[in-house]
Design a protein around this motif. Structure first.
Motif, PDB file in Angstrom:
ATOM      1  N   UNK A 233       4.496   7.721  -7.100  1.00  0.00           N
ATOM      2  CA  UNK A 233       5.514   7.895  -6.060  1.00  0.00           C
ATOM      3  C   UNK A 233       4.881   8.040  -4.683  1.00  0.00           C
ATOM      4  N   UNK A 234       5.673   7.667  -3.682  1.00  0.00           N
ATOM      5  CA  UNK A 234       5.275   7.841  -2.277  1.00  0.00           C
ATOM      6  C   UNK A 234       6.529   7.751  -1.428  1.00  0.00           C
ATOM      7  N   UNK A 235       6.580   8.485  -0.330  1.00  0.00           N
ATOM      8  CA  UNK A 235       7.714   8.328   0.589  1.00  0.00           C
ATOM      9  C   UNK A 235       7.713   6.932   1.208  1.00  0.00           C
ATOM     10  N   UNK A 236       8.863   6.519   1.687  1.00  0.00           N
ATOM     11  CA  UNK A 236       8.920   5.286   2.475  1.00  0.00           C
ATOM     12  C   UNK A 236       8.253   5.541   3.827  1.00  0.00           C
ATOM     13  N   UNK A 237       7.747   4.501   4.488  1.00  0.00           N
ATOM     14  CA  UNK A 237       7.074   4.715   5.783  1.00  0.00           C
ATOM     15  C   UNK A 237       7.957   5.382   6.822  1.00  0.00           C
ATOM     16  N   UNK A 238       9.279   5.153   6.760  1.00  0.00           N
ATOM     17  CA  UNK A 238      10.171   5.778   7.745  1.00  0.00           C
ATOM     18  C   UNK A 238      10.600   7.179   7.342  1.00  0.00           C
ATOM     19  N   UNK A 239      10.146   7.664   6.166  1.00  0.00           N
ATOM     20  CA  UNK A 239      10.423   9.032   5.752  1.00  0.00           C
ATOM     21  C   UNK A 239      11.836   9.297   5.291  1.00  0.00           C
ATOM     22  N   UNK A 240      12.600   8.261   4.946  1.00  0.00           N
ATOM     23  CA  UNK A 240      13.995   8.465   4.547  1.00  0.00           C
ATOM     24  C   UNK A 240      14.210   8.400   3.047  1.00  0.00           C
ATOM     25  N   UNK A 241      13.204   7.946   2.295  1.00  0.00           N
ATOM     26  CA  UNK A 241      13.406   7.726   0.860  1.00  0.00           C
ATOM     27  C   UNK A 241      12.133   8.042   0.092  1.00  0.00           C
ATOM     28  N   UNK A 242      12.314   8.307  -1.188  1.00  0.00           N
ATOM     29  CA  UNK A 242      11.204   8.442  -2.130  1.00  0.00           C
ATOM     30  C   UNK A 242      11.151   7.162  -2.953  1.00  0.00           C
ATOM     31  N   UNK A 243       9.949   6.596  -3.069  1.00  0.00           N
ATOM     32  CA  UNK A 243       9.791   5.337  -3.782  1.00  0.00           C
ATOM     33  C   UNK A 243       8.997   5.536  -5.075  1.00  0.00           C
ATOM     34  N   UNK A 244       9.348   4.771  -6.092  1.00  0.00           N
ATOM     35  CA  UNK A 244       8.532   4.638  -7.292  1.00  0.00           C
ATOM     36  C   UNK A 244       7.890   3.259  -7.224  1.00  0.00           C
ATOM     37  N   UNK A 245       6.561   3.230  -7.256  1.00  0.00           N
ATOM     38  CA  UNK A 245       5.859   1.960  -7.070  1.00  0.00           C
ATOM     39  C   UNK A 245       4.817   1.773  -8.163  1.00  0.00           C
ATOM     40  N   UNK A 246       4.573   0.505  -8.469  1.00  0.00           N
ATOM     41  CA  UNK A 246       3.465   0.126  -9.336  1.00  0.00           C
ATOM     42  C   UNK A 246       2.339  -0.339  -8.423  1.00  0.00           C
ATOM     43  N   UNK A 247       1.244   0.410  -8.436  1.00  0.00           N
ATOM     44  CA  UNK A 247       0.100   0.121  -7.561  1.00  0.00           C
ATOM     45  C   UNK A 247      -0.934  -0.662  -8.349  1.00  0.00           C
ATOM     46  N   UNK A 248      -1.203  -1.888  -7.912  1.00  0.00           N
ATOM     47  CA  UNK A 248      -2.097  -2.780  -8.644  1.00  0.00           C
ATOM     48  C   UNK A 248      -3.558  -2.486  -8.317  1.00  0.00           C
ATOM     49  N   UNK A 249      -4.441  -3.130  -9.073  1.00  0.00           N
ATOM     50  CA  UNK A 249      -5.877  -2.914  -8.888  1.00  0.00           C
ATOM     51  C   UNK A 249      -6.344  -3.359  -7.507  1.00  0.00           C
ATOM     52  N   UNK A 250      -5.643  -4.337  -6.899  1.00  0.00           N
ATOM     53  CA  UNK A 250      -6.023  -4.800  -5.554  1.00  0.00           C
ATOM     54  C   UNK A 250      -5.358  -3.993  -4.446  1.00  0.00           C
ATOM     55  N   UNK A 251      -4.705  -2.873  -4.805  1.00  0.00           N
ATOM     56  CA  UNK A 251      -4.068  -1.946  -3.869  1.00  0.00           C
ATOM     57  C   UNK A 251      -2.709  -2.442  -3.368  1.00  0.00           C
ATOM     58  N   UNK A 252      -2.246  -3.583  -3.858  1.00  0.00           N
ATOM     59  CA  UNK A 252      -0.894  -4.022  -3.523  1.00  0.00           C
ATOM     60  C   UNK A 252       0.113  -3.201  -4.319  1.00  0.00           C
ATOM     61  N   UNK A 253       1.351  -3.122  -3.828  1.00  0.00           N
ATOM     62  CA  UNK A 253       2.365  -2.327  -4.512  1.00  0.00           C
ATOM     63  C   UNK A 253       3.598  -3.166  -4.812  1.00  0.00           C
ATOM     64  N   UNK A 254       4.256  -2.802  -5.903  1.00  0.00           N
ATOM     65  CA  UNK A 254       5.540  -3.388  -6.290  1.00  0.00           C
ATOM     66  C   UNK A 254       6.537  -2.243  -6.401  1.00  0.00           C
ATOM     67  N   UNK A 255       7.522  -2.248  -5.543  1.00  0.00           N
ATOM     68  CA  UNK A 255       8.496  -1.161  -5.534  1.00  0.00           C
ATOM     69  C   UNK A 255       9.492  -1.357  -6.673  1.00  0.00           C
ATOM     70  N   UNK A 256       9.619  -0.324  -7.510  1.00  0.00           N
ATOM     71  CA  UNK A 256      10.536  -0.380  -8.639  1.00  0.00           C
ATOM     72  C   UNK A 256      11.844   0.349  -8.360  1.00  0.00           C
ATOM     73  N   UNK A 257      11.756   1.470  -7.656  1.00  0.00           N
ATOM     74  CA  UNK A 257      12.951   2.261  -7.378  1.00  0.00           C
ATOM     75  C   UNK A 257      12.808   2.918  -6.019  1.00  0.00           C
ATOM     76  N   UNK A 258      13.962   3.211  -5.387  1.00  0.00           N
ATOM     77  CA  UNK A 258      14.003   3.905  -4.104  1.00  0.00           C
ATOM     78  C   UNK A 258      15.233   4.797  -4.115  1.00  0.00           C
ATOM     79  N   UNK A 259      15.016   6.100  -3.810  1.00  0.00           N
ATOM     80  CA  UNK A 259      16.123   7.052  -3.758  1.00  0.00           C
ATOM     81  C   UNK A 259      16.081   7.790  -2.429  1.00  0.00           C
ATOM     82  N   UNK A 260      17.242   8.018  -1.782  1.00  0.00           N
ATOM     83  CA  UNK A 260      17.260   8.725  -0.494  1.00  0.00           C
ATOM     84  C   UNK A 260      16.714  10.137  -0.628  1.00  0.00           C
ATOM     85  N   UNK A 261      15.866  10.539   0.324  1.00  0.00           N
ATOM     86  CA  UNK A 261      15.308  11.892   0.284  1.00  0.00           C
ATOM     87  C   UNK A 261      16.385  12.954   0.420  1.00  0.00           C
TER      88      UNK A 261
END
Length: 356
Positions: free
Chosen positions: A74-102
């Protein structure tokens, strides 16, 4: 969803000490002698050092590692309005799976993975706990169920168990000393409920352990496939936490913790693995039925908030020094990870114990 604390930690052990002040006189075999550095002990193990922040800025909190570099967290969104669930790959890229308002106070909780299947829990203010899934290889996230009952989680890798094509979890039945073992197919559908009298927690399928959330510790294990119980051997002067294969034994004396032992639930194979300055670094006992993960306080621990991180290797009967100053340690699915640094210089370190 109810979250209960693990009884494995040193702080809980000391709190329970008032009831456990008798000292066990029959010492098991001595603790392992010299320690081995991680690189020397496991030179072929897959390891990684990962930035604490995602590419888009926010601090990242891993929930489970699929290998030494790939994780779901998990990590917040860059604008600080949501909590994200992401899959972080070996190359440091991310795939967002879910987003919920903080604003809804969201939480992505228990995590599990098997093969390409990823499973987690979600909760938010005013909503029941939900179980969701996604495929690691791609595709959207899917809700499996919101019919989770009064789910009880202990901060263990077994809070969600994937077995036989189903997700299993434990829930407390309202108004009764009964544990519901609930499950839902990974394809979705109705939730199946199996009732077991007493208070139980899941461990390696198809086993249950009792005493998961109290100071009595584990007194028996139950096999759901055979409906047979295995009593745990104890002198009554110890705090014992068990998985299916091994038990962690905190031996107390009048000053608090005297030592830490490991043994099989029937009492066999007992060995001393650490002294009074050690504690359990993670909830689960004997990860992969081989590695007991320990913390060790030092003179600066109270000031820095860090502790030494050790792994006792049951097979090799030796202690491996992982980090002299870890800020938290976690383990799921056979991968151990820990943090160093602070918010401005956070680094996540991993070792895949399956590759040792």
């Amino acid at each position: 969803m109810r979250k209960l604390p693990a009884v494995a930690g040193l702080a809980v052990a000391l709190a329970a000490g008032g009831a456990l002040l008798a000292y066990r006189p029959d010492e098991p075999r001595p603790a392992p002698g010299g320690r081995v550095a991680l690189a020397a002990a496991w030179p072929a193990a897959q390891r990684a050092d990962l930035r604490g922040n995602l590419r888009d800025g926010p601090i990242y909190q891993p929930g489970i590692f699929l290998d030494a570099r790939t994780s779901l967290g998990t990590a917040p969104s860059p604008d600080g309005t949501a909590e994200r669930l992401v899959l972080r790959a070996a190359d440091d890229s991310i795939r967002e799976l879910r987003r919920r308002p903080l604003a809804t106070n969201p939480e992505f909780g228990a995590f599990a993975a098997a093969g390409d299947d990823l499973v987690w829990t979600e909760s938010a203010r005013g909503e029941p706990t939900q179980i969701w899934t996604a495929r690691g290889s791609g595709g959207p996230a899917r809700r499996l169920t919101a019919d989770t009952g009064n789910a009880v989680f202990f901060g263990s890798q077994w809070d969600l168990v994937l077995a036989d094509g189903r997700v299993h979890w434990a829930a407390a039945k309202e108004g009764a000393q009964v544990t519901e073992i609930r499950s839902v197919a990974l394809t979705g559908g109705a939730v199946a409920v199996h009732e077991e009298p007493g208070e139980w927690a899941l461990t390696a399928w198809p086993w249950l352990t009792d005493g998961g959330g109290d100071q009595a510790g584990t007194t028996r294990l139950r096999n759901l496939a055979t409906n047979r119980d295995t009593p745990v051997e104890s002198t009554g002067a110890e705090l014992i936490t068990c998985a299916a294969a091994w038990c962690r034994v905190l031996v107390m004396n009048g000053d608090g913790l005297a030592r830490i032992d490991l043994m099989h639930p029937d009492g066999s194979g007992r060995r001393r693995i650490a002294g009074s300055t050690a504690g359990a670094a993670v909830t689960d006992v004997a990860v992969l039925d081989r590695f007991e993960i320990l913390s060790e306080t030092g003179p600066e621990s109270d000031l820095t908030g860090t502790a030494g991180l050790l792994v006792y290797d049951i097979t090799a009967d030796r202690t491996v020094e992982v980090s002299p100053a870890a800020d938290g340690a976690f383990s799921r699915g056979g991968v151990l990870w820990w943090a160093t640094g602070d918010q401005d210089s956070l680094v996540w370190h991993t070792v895949d114990l399956r590759t040792v």
